[in-house]
Scaffold this motif. Structure first.
Motif, mmCIF file in Angstrom:
data_model
loop_
_atom_site.group_PDB
_atom_site.id
_atom_site.type_symbol
_atom_site.label_atom_id
_atom_site.label_comp_id
_atom_site.label_asym_id
_atom_site.label_seq_id
_atom_site.Cartn_x
_atom_site.Cartn_y
_atom_site.Cartn_z
ATOM 1 N N ASP A 45 22.702 83.731 13.885
ATOM 2 C CA ASP A 45 23.748 83.267 14.792
ATOM 3 C C ASP A 45 24.960 84.156 14.573
ATOM 4 O O ASP A 45 25.390 84.353 13.429
ATOM 5 N N ARG A 46 25.484 84.705 15.652
ATOM 6 C CA ARG A 46 26.766 85.407 15.561
ATOM 7 C C ARG A 46 27.819 84.348 15.843
ATOM 8 O O ARG A 46 27.805 83.687 16.875
ATOM 9 N N VAL A 47 28.726 84.144 14.879
ATOM 10 C CA VAL A 47 29.734 83.100 14.996
ATOM 11 C C VAL A 47 31.129 83.695 14.937
ATOM 12 O O VAL A 47 31.342 84.780 14.391
ATOM 13 N N THR A 48 32.047 82.952 15.522
ATOM 14 C CA THR A 48 33.457 83.290 15.383
ATOM 15 C C THR A 48 33.981 82.499 14.199
ATOM 16 O O THR A 48 33.931 81.269 14.182
ATOM 17 N N VAL A 90 29.346 79.349 17.949
ATOM 18 C CA VAL A 90 28.281 80.342 18.050
ATOM 19 C C VAL A 90 28.504 81.165 19.314
ATOM 20 O O VAL A 90 28.552 80.642 20.421
ATOM 21 N N VAL A 91 28.624 82.476 19.117
ATOM 22 C CA VAL A 91 28.800 83.413 20.226
ATOM 23 C C VAL A 91 27.439 83.810 20.788
ATOM 24 O O VAL A 91 27.263 83.944 21.996
ATOM 25 N N GLU A 92 26.475 83.978 19.865
ATOM 26 C CA GLU A 92 25.136 84.399 20.262
ATOM 27 C C GLU A 92 24.131 83.877 19.229
ATOM 28 O O GLU A 92 24.390 83.914 18.028
ATOM 29 N N ARG A 93 23.004 83.404 19.702
ATOM 30 C CA ARG A 93 21.901 82.973 18.815
ATOM 31 C C ARG A 93 20.701 83.854 19.144
ATOM 32 O O ARG A 93 20.275 83.915 20.292
ATOM 33 N N VAL A 94 20.172 84.535 18.127
ATOM 34 C CA VAL A 94 19.062 85.459 18.319
ATOM 35 C C VAL A 94 17.896 85.054 17.417
ATOM 36 O O VAL A 94 18.079 84.908 16.210
ATOM 37 N N THR A 95 16.734 84.882 18.023
ATOM 38 C CA THR A 95 15.509 84.671 17.260
ATOM 39 C C THR A 95 14.825 86.021 17.152
ATOM 40 O O THR A 95 14.464 86.616 18.166
#
Length: 180
Positions: free
Chosen positions: A27-30, A10-15
């Motif tokens: 979740d922005r994932v690679t 996970v590069v970034e987790r946004v609620t």
């Protein structure tokens, strides 16, 4: 494949939003090929579904579901509250929604639901040895208790508008020998 390492970090987790009912975001994932992608999710609290056996009958509740604009025939179900296990939640929901106390409750299965979009776990519980008591409905619950002969439970659960939790509960109880 090495399942201990996270192949999709996970590069970034946004609620993006929170309600009293669920939280949603992404979740922005690679991905394994090195590209990044946003995977959207909704997180809901755990829920319990209760297949209550009353003699030769299965206890269902009928209720209107505003989200799909349909009246539904369903098994008793509800949220597992903080600090509560599936069996305790089943006992509470059965009392609240159907006005029934159970002598015995058995957890058949827990599993993740709709894993492509939800962070949500469900438990299926069988309850028997039922005694009637007072119901304690929530202010948004307008339920009618309906008993269905056990040998008709699957056919009734499959009638439209069918729902996953009810079908799962009947099928698991049947597979484990609780229903013929």
């Amino acid at each position: 494949m090495n399942w201990t390492a996270d192949p999709w970090p996970v590069v970034e987790r946004v609620t993006e939003y929170e309600t009293g009912w669920y939280t949603g975001g992404y979740d922005r994932v690679t991905q394994p090929n090195g590209t990044e992608k946003d995977y959207y999710w909704a997180a809901l609290p755990a829920a319990v579904v209760v297949l209550a056996i009353d003699g030769d009958d299965v206890v269902f509740v009928e209720q209107y579901r505003p989200v799909i604009r349909e009246h539904c025939l369903e098994l008793v179900a509800g949220i597992v509250e903080d600090g509560e296990g599936y069996e305790a939640a089943a006992r509470r929901e059965l009392r609240e929604e159907a006005g029934l106390l159970a002598d015995d409750v058995t957890l058949l299965e827990t599993f993740a639901c709709s894993t492509g979009v939800l962070r949500h776990e469900r438990g299926i519980v069988v309850a028997d040895g039922l005694t009637e008591t007072e119901r304690d409905l929530d202010d948004n619950e307008f339920l009618t208790v309906t008993r269905v002969p056990a040998d008709e439970a699957l056919a009734r659960a499959r009638e439209q508008p069918a729902n996953d939790a009810t079908i799962e509960g009947v099928l698991l109880a049947r597979a484990d020998g609780y229903l013929d």
